[in-house]
Scaffold this motif. Sequence first.
Motif, PDB file in Angstrom:
ATOM      1  N   LEU A  26      58.604  20.175  72.337  1.00  0.00           N
ATOM      2  CA  LEU A  26      59.535  20.345  73.456  1.00  0.00           C
ATOM      3  C   LEU A  26      60.467  21.518  73.192  1.00  0.00           C
ATOM      4  O   LEU A  26      60.827  21.799  72.045  1.00  0.00           O
ATOM      5  N   SER A  27      60.880  22.195  74.248  1.00  0.00           N
ATOM      6  CA  SER A  27      61.851  23.290  74.140  1.00  0.00           C
ATOM      7  C   SER A  27      63.260  22.753  74.335  1.00  0.00           C
ATOM      8  O   SER A  27      63.483  21.827  75.128  1.00  0.00           O
ATOM      9  N   ILE A  28      64.210  23.336  73.622  1.00  0.00           N
ATOM     10  CA  ILE A  28      65.610  22.938  73.712  1.00  0.00           C
ATOM     11  C   ILE A  28      66.420  24.024  74.405  1.00  0.00           C
ATOM     12  O   ILE A  28      66.329  25.207  74.063  1.00  0.00           O
ATOM     13  N   ILE A  29      67.225  23.607  75.374  1.00  0.00           N
ATOM     14  CA  ILE A  29      68.237  24.460  75.991  1.00  0.00           C
ATOM     15  C   ILE A  29      69.592  23.892  75.595  1.00  0.00           C
ATOM     16  O   ILE A  29      69.868  22.714  75.837  1.00  0.00           O
ATOM     17  N   ALA A  30      70.416  24.694  74.939  1.00  0.00           N
ATOM     18  CA  ALA A  30      71.728  24.231  74.475  1.00  0.00           C
ATOM     19  C   ALA A  30      72.739  24.327  75.605  1.00  0.00           C
ATOM     20  O   ALA A  30      72.882  25.378  76.235  1.00  0.00           O
ATOM     21  N   ASN A  31      73.442  23.225  75.843  1.00  0.00           N
ATOM     22  CA  ASN A  31      74.468  23.214  76.887  1.00  0.00           C
ATOM     23  C   ASN A  31      75.849  23.444  76.299  1.00  0.00           C
ATOM     24  O   ASN A  31      76.209  22.864  75.271  1.00  0.00           O
ATOM     25  N   VAL A  32      76.626  24.284  76.985  1.00  0.00           N
ATOM     26  CA  VAL A  32      78.012  24.552  76.604  1.00  0.00           C
ATOM     27  C   VAL A  32      78.911  24.253  77.792  1.00  0.00           C
ATOM     28  O   VAL A  32      78.813  24.901  78.842  1.00  0.00           O
ATOM     29  N   ASP A  33      79.785  23.247  77.644  1.00  0.00           N
ATOM     30  CA  ASP A  33      80.827  23.013  78.645  1.00  0.00           C
ATOM     31  C   ASP A  33      81.939  24.010  78.370  1.00  0.00           C
ATOM     32  O   ASP A  33      82.643  23.911  77.356  1.00  0.00           O
ATOM     33  N   VAL A  34      82.110  24.957  79.279  1.00  0.00           N
ATOM     34  CA  VAL A  34      82.860  26.169  78.949  1.00  0.00           C
ATOM     35  C   VAL A  34      84.376  25.965  78.989  1.00  0.00           C
ATOM     36  O   VAL A  34      85.033  25.909  77.943  1.00  0.00           O
ATOM     37  N   PHE A  35      84.964  25.882  80.171  1.00  0.00           N
ATOM     38  CA  PHE A  35      86.421  25.966  80.281  1.00  0.00           C
ATOM     39  C   PHE A  35      87.101  24.598  80.234  1.00  0.00           C
ATOM     40  O   PHE A  35      88.032  24.322  80.991  1.00  0.00           O
ATOM     41  N   THR A  36      86.637  23.739  79.317  1.00  0.00           N
ATOM     42  CA  THR A  36      87.237  22.420  79.135  1.00  0.00           C
ATOM     43  C   THR A  36      87.529  22.229  77.659  1.00  0.00           C
ATOM     44  O   THR A  36      86.654  22.380  76.824  1.00  0.00           O
ATOM     45  N   GLU A  37      88.768  21.867  77.348  1.00  0.00           N
ATOM     46  CA  GLU A  37      89.195  21.867  75.945  1.00  0.00           C
ATOM     47  C   GLU A  37      90.075  20.686  75.558  1.00  0.00           C
ATOM     48  O   GLU A  37      90.860  20.775  74.625  1.00  0.00           O
TER      49      GLU A  37
END
Length: 401
Positions: free
Chosen positions: A94-105
């Motif tokens: 399987l291929s992995i796509i990394a998710n980044v929740d950007v403007f939440t801290e």
Amino acid sequence: MKQSIEKDANILWVDFIANGVRLADRAERQRLVNSAKRAGVTHLVVDAKIPYGHTTYPSAYAYHVSRWSDGRYKVWEGRDFLAEMIQEAQVAGLSIIANVDVFTEGTTRSKDGIAYEKRDWQVMLYKPSLSSEPMAAENADDDTIFVNPIHEEVTRHELGILKEIAEKYDIAGIVLDRCRYPNVYGDFSELSRRSFETYIQQPVEQWPRDIFTLKDGTKQIEFGKWFGKWTEWRALNIKHFVQSAKKLVNSINPNLLFSIYVGSWYPLYYNEGVNWASSTYRANLPWASKDYHVSAYADELDFIMTGCYYPEVRIEEAVHNGRPAEWYSVEGAIKMSLEAINGQIPVIASLYLKDYEGNHAQFAKAVSMCKERTNGVMLFDVSYLDDYSWWEGLEFDLSVK
């Protein structure tokens, strides 16, 4: 050479918050990837940075998830969730796509997150009473703290995280989520005021009333004289970040797919300050300025995932159930998505599985609609496949067009 997202992509989202504790067990990770492979899933989206700013891998910029104050993710201390998921996925093919929740801290509930150390990063809302915090939370009943997309330290921080992921991990691509403002009420800081006034080349005489006003005792807004340019400016801020992120990712690994997840409700997306359409699209909407298309960012992406998050599948179902518009259905949302993208990049229609709890037949119909009309389907989230015992039938669901 960079590969495009294939036609008939079957993408399954692995949300860390919902699955992280369970997936600390290698047997559970193996069960997930093997079940996904058997079902015909082609890609897993795996959280690298969660909505509260923490990363699931060791980062030089962000807190690790194991630092959560109540210890809920202590099991991941000294470990790398992203790397461990990649390892199992590669074995399964399987291929992995990394998710980044950007403007939440950060989060208002436990007060975790860098936003509590960097309070000047936080989004300032139109009125503090619109949030449970003086600043930043998405809504009064939401706990996610957003940061200002035009704050230079914020953008350096987020780009630093993207750089780490692109450099260190063997993945197929990166997807950005929450790459936006929290809602229509942010950001009204002095930084944003100065930037906007520079953009329009004149002062806003009645700040913030010339942007919009709130009807007495409500959260409903009435557009002011500058609202059209304000929505254009906010969306252009997000586009500029997307362009910087794409340039950075491509400079490190030009083979990585670069994507974004957004909600499909384009006519209402001024709330989030995002124009996810193609610049070739002209939005005939009451809030859109004549130059709104300059803020469109779809042309920067390799593909886009749009959330068609409705229990009604066909337009006629939405009409029958009294929905306010045809795009409050999977079919209508796909139609809206394709119209806004205007054939410039592939669209992957996305489903929220909780919308179909107890109704597998409706879920299967929704999957078929997505695969028939777009480049594939994204399912959010894997936890519901377990909760509803839908793994067994998923292979058939994903094979039907």
